[in-house]
Design a protein around this motif. Structure first.
Motif, PDB file in Angstrom:
ATOM      1  N   ALA A   1       0.834  -1.198   0.000  1.00  0.00           N
ATOM      2  CA  ALA A   1       0.000   0.000   0.000  1.00  0.00           C
ATOM      3  C   ALA A   1       0.872   1.253   0.000  1.00  0.00           C
ATOM      4  O   ALA A   1       2.006   1.231   0.473  1.00  0.00           O
ATOM      5  N   PRO A   2       0.322   2.341  -0.534  1.00  0.00           N
ATOM      6  CA  PRO A   2       1.047   3.611  -0.430  1.00  0.00           C
ATOM      7  C   PRO A   2       1.292   3.954   1.038  1.00  0.00           C
ATOM      8  O   PRO A   2       0.473   3.652   1.909  1.00  0.00           O
ATOM      9  N   LYS A   3       2.410   4.574   1.308  1.00  0.00           N
ATOM     10  CA  LYS A   3       2.789   4.899   2.693  1.00  0.00           C
ATOM     11  C   LYS A   3       1.720   5.718   3.406  1.00  0.00           C
ATOM     12  O   LYS A   3       1.491   5.541   4.588  1.00  0.00           O
ATOM     13  N   SER A   4       1.049   6.591   2.659  1.00  0.00           N
ATOM     14  CA  SER A   4       0.029   7.447   3.276  1.00  0.00           C
ATOM     15  C   SER A   4      -1.176   6.653   3.776  1.00  0.00           C
ATOM     16  O   SER A   4      -1.932   7.146   4.610  1.00  0.00           O
ATOM     17  N   MET A   5      -1.348   5.426   3.317  1.00  0.00           N
ATOM     18  CA  MET A   5      -2.500   4.607   3.714  1.00  0.00           C
ATOM     19  C   MET A   5      -2.150   3.484   4.675  1.00  0.00           C
ATOM     20  O   MET A   5      -3.045   2.833   5.208  1.00  0.00           O
ATOM     21  N   GLN A   6      -0.896   3.242   4.893  1.00  0.00           N
ATOM     22  CA  GLN A   6      -0.495   2.052   5.637  1.00  0.00           C
ATOM     23  C   GLN A   6      -1.064   1.976   7.049  1.00  0.00           C
ATOM     24  O   GLN A   6      -1.577   0.933   7.455  1.00  0.00           O
ATOM     25  N   LEU A   7      -1.006   3.067   7.796  1.00  0.00           N
ATOM     26  CA  LEU A   7      -1.552   3.044   9.163  1.00  0.00           C
ATOM     27  C   LEU A   7      -3.063   2.840   9.162  1.00  0.00           C
ATOM     28  O   LEU A   7      -3.598   2.106   9.997  1.00  0.00           O
ATOM     29  N   GLU A   8      -3.740   3.462   8.207  1.00  0.00           N
ATOM     30  CA  GLU A   8      -5.187   3.290   8.115  1.00  0.00           C
ATOM     31  C   GLU A   8      -5.541   1.851   7.764  1.00  0.00           C
ATOM     32  O   GLU A   8      -6.521   1.306   8.277  1.00  0.00           O
ATOM     33  N   ILE A   9      -4.762   1.237   6.910  1.00  0.00           N
ATOM     34  CA  ILE A   9      -5.023  -0.157   6.542  1.00  0.00           C
ATOM     35  C   ILE A   9      -4.813  -1.077   7.738  1.00  0.00           C
ATOM     36  O   ILE A   9      -5.613  -1.989   7.980  1.00  0.00           O
ATOM     37  N   ILE A  10      -3.782  -0.817   8.505  1.00  0.00           N
ATOM     38  CA  ILE A  10      -3.563  -1.604   9.724  1.00  0.00           C
ATOM     39  C   ILE A  10      -4.758  -1.447  10.657  1.00  0.00           C
ATOM     40  O   ILE A  10      -5.269  -2.432  11.206  1.00  0.00           O
ATOM     41  N   ASP A  11      -5.234  -0.221  10.823  1.00  0.00           N
ATOM     42  CA  ASP A  11      -6.381   0.032  11.706  1.00  0.00           C
ATOM     43  C   ASP A  11      -7.644  -0.652  11.201  1.00  0.00           C
ATOM     44  O   ASP A  11      -8.362  -1.288  11.977  1.00  0.00           O
ATOM     45  N   ILE A  12      -7.914  -0.529   9.900  1.00  0.00           N
ATOM     46  CA  ILE A  12      -9.154  -1.101   9.383  1.00  0.00           C
ATOM     47  C   ILE A  12      -9.112  -2.626   9.417  1.00  0.00           C
ATOM     48  O   ILE A  12     -10.123  -3.280   9.668  1.00  0.00           O
ATOM     49  N   GLN A  13      -7.930  -3.203   9.194  1.00  0.00           N
ATOM     50  CA  GLN A  13      -7.818  -4.655   9.227  1.00  0.00           C
ATOM     51  C   GLN A  13      -8.011  -5.220  10.629  1.00  0.00           C
ATOM     52  O   GLN A  13      -8.363  -6.385  10.791  1.00  0.00           O
ATOM     53  N   SER A  14      -7.812  -4.396  11.636  1.00  0.00           N
ATOM     54  CA  SER A  14      -8.011  -4.857  13.011  1.00  0.00           C
ATOM     55  C   SER A  14      -9.390  -4.493  13.564  1.00  0.00           C
ATOM     56  O   SER A  14      -9.707  -4.844  14.692  1.00  0.00           O
ATOM     57  N   ASP A  15     -10.216  -3.831  12.768  1.00  0.00           N
ATOM     58  CA  ASP A  15     -11.565  -3.434  13.201  1.00  0.00           C
ATOM     59  C   ASP A  15     -12.564  -4.527  12.808  1.00  0.00           C
ATOM     60  O   ASP A  15     -12.952  -4.655  11.650  1.00  0.00           O
ATOM     61  N   GLN A  16     -12.996  -5.302  13.797  1.00  0.00           N
ATOM     62  CA  GLN A  16     -13.875  -6.437  13.534  1.00  0.00           C
ATOM     63  C   GLN A  16     -15.257  -6.006  13.040  1.00  0.00           C
ATOM     64  O   GLN A  16     -15.852  -6.685  12.203  1.00  0.00           O
ATOM     65  N   ASP A  17     -15.764  -4.885  13.520  1.00  0.00           N
ATOM     66  CA  ASP A  17     -17.074  -4.402  13.056  1.00  0.00           C
ATOM     67  C   ASP A  17     -17.045  -4.088  11.555  1.00  0.00           C
ATOM     68  O   ASP A  17     -17.955  -4.452  10.808  1.00  0.00           O
ATOM     69  N   LEU A  18     -15.984  -3.412  11.114  1.00  0.00           N
ATOM     70  CA  LEU A  18     -15.873  -3.097   9.694  1.00  0.00           C
ATOM     71  C   LEU A  18     -15.630  -4.361   8.868  1.00  0.00           C
ATOM     72  O   LEU A  18     -16.158  -4.501   7.762  1.00  0.00           O
ATOM     73  N   ARG A  19     -14.874  -5.293   9.410  1.00  0.00           N
ATOM     74  CA  ARG A  19     -14.655  -6.569   8.712  1.00  0.00           C
ATOM     75  C   ARG A  19     -16.001  -7.300   8.538  1.00  0.00           C
ATOM     76  O   ARG A  19     -16.274  -7.866   7.485  1.00  0.00           O
ATOM     77  N   ASN A  20     -16.841  -7.268   9.572  1.00  0.00           N
ATOM     78  CA  ASN A  20     -18.162  -7.904   9.474  1.00  0.00           C
ATOM     79  C   ASN A  20     -19.016  -7.221   8.414  1.00  0.00           C
ATOM     80  O   ASN A  20     -19.733  -7.887   7.665  1.00  0.00           O
ATOM     81  N   LYS A  21     -18.949  -5.891   8.355  1.00  0.00           N
ATOM     82  CA  LYS A  21     -19.682  -5.152   7.307  1.00  0.00           C
ATOM     83  C   LYS A  21     -19.211  -5.593   5.926  1.00  0.00           C
ATOM     84  O   LYS A  21     -20.015  -5.809   5.024  1.00  0.00           O
ATOM     85  N   PHE A  22     -17.902  -5.719   5.780  1.00  0.00           N
ATOM     86  CA  PHE A  22     -17.348  -6.156   4.494  1.00  0.00           C
ATOM     87  C   PHE A  22     -17.826  -7.566   4.156  1.00  0.00           C
ATOM     88  O   PHE A  22     -18.197  -7.854   3.021  1.00  0.00           O
ATOM     89  N   ASN A  23     -17.837  -8.444   5.143  1.00  0.00           N
ATOM     90  CA  ASN A  23     -18.241  -9.835   4.913  1.00  0.00           C
ATOM     91  C   ASN A  23     -19.725  -9.966   4.566  1.00  0.00           C
ATOM     92  O   ASN A  23     -20.133 -10.993   4.030  1.00  0.00           O
ATOM     93  N   GLU A  24     -20.508  -8.941   4.866  1.00  0.00           N
ATOM     94  CA  GLU A  24     -21.924  -8.947   4.470  1.00  0.00           C
ATOM     95  C   GLU A  24     -22.067  -8.824   2.954  1.00  0.00           C
ATOM     96  O   GLU A  24     -23.123  -9.110   2.406  1.00  0.00           O
ATOM     97  N   GLY A  25     -21.005  -8.391   2.286  1.00  0.00           N
ATOM     98  CA  GLY A  25     -20.998  -8.395   0.828  1.00  0.00           C
ATOM     99  C   GLY A  25     -21.350  -7.091   0.150  1.00  0.00           C
ATOM    100  O   GLY A  25     -21.396  -7.044  -1.073  1.00  0.00           O
ATOM    101  N   ASP A  26     -21.582  -6.047   0.898  1.00  0.00           N
ATOM    102  CA  ASP A  26     -21.947  -4.772   0.290  1.00  0.00           C
ATOM    103  C   ASP A  26     -20.797  -3.784   0.488  1.00  0.00           C
ATOM    104  O   ASP A  26     -20.674  -3.152   1.537  1.00  0.00           O
ATOM    105  N   LEU A  27     -19.961  -3.663  -0.533  1.00  0.00           N
ATOM    106  CA  LEU A  27     -18.766  -2.827  -0.440  1.00  0.00           C
ATOM    107  C   LEU A  27     -19.120  -1.358  -0.205  1.00  0.00           C
ATOM    108  O   LEU A  27     -18.482  -0.683   0.601  1.00  0.00           O
ATOM    109  N   LEU A  28     -20.144  -0.876  -0.884  1.00  0.00           N
ATOM    110  CA  LEU A  28     -20.526   0.529  -0.693  1.00  0.00           C
ATOM    111  C   LEU A  28     -21.038   0.777   0.718  1.00  0.00           C
ATOM    112  O   LEU A  28     -20.792   1.833   1.295  1.00  0.00           O
TER     113      LEU A  28
END
Length: 109
Positions: free
Chosen positions: A53-80
């Protein structure tokens, strides 16, 4: 003898046209190579390697990958719907990427 020459001329014509077509295809879709990492982040921020990932996004990606609520939203299948739930202040770079990819998609598709 003339028949063999004409077949050769026709074959060269096809080769030339195919080369032009290949070059046009490569020129048109070369943009995909440039934006592929950003498209990968947009389509699935949970599996992207942080190093890719671009350096400007790396910390945000680490944060989002550790957020279980957002991961569950993603797993529901609706990206938007996932991107609607992402806090625009916490994940500024990811939101900017999201907007850019949506604009790019509508312009080029």
């Amino acid at each position: 003898m003339a028949e063999k020459f004409n077949k050769t001329a026709i074959n060269f014509s096809y080769v030339e046209k195919l080369n032009i077509l290949i070059q046009s295809f490569q020129d048109r879709f070369s943009e995909f190579k440039k934006v592929k990492p950003l498209l990968d982040i947009f389509s699935n921020p949970f599996t992207i390697s942080v190093e890719n990932a671009p350096k400007s996004m790396q910390l945000e990606i680490i944060d989002i990958q550790s957020d279980q609520d957002l991961r569950n939203k993603f797993n529901e299948g609706d990206l938007l719907n996932l991107y609607r739930c992402i806090d625009k202040n916490t994940y500024k770079e990811l939101r900017i990427n999201q907007m850019c990819q949506l604009i790019w998609f509508y312009l080029y598709m």
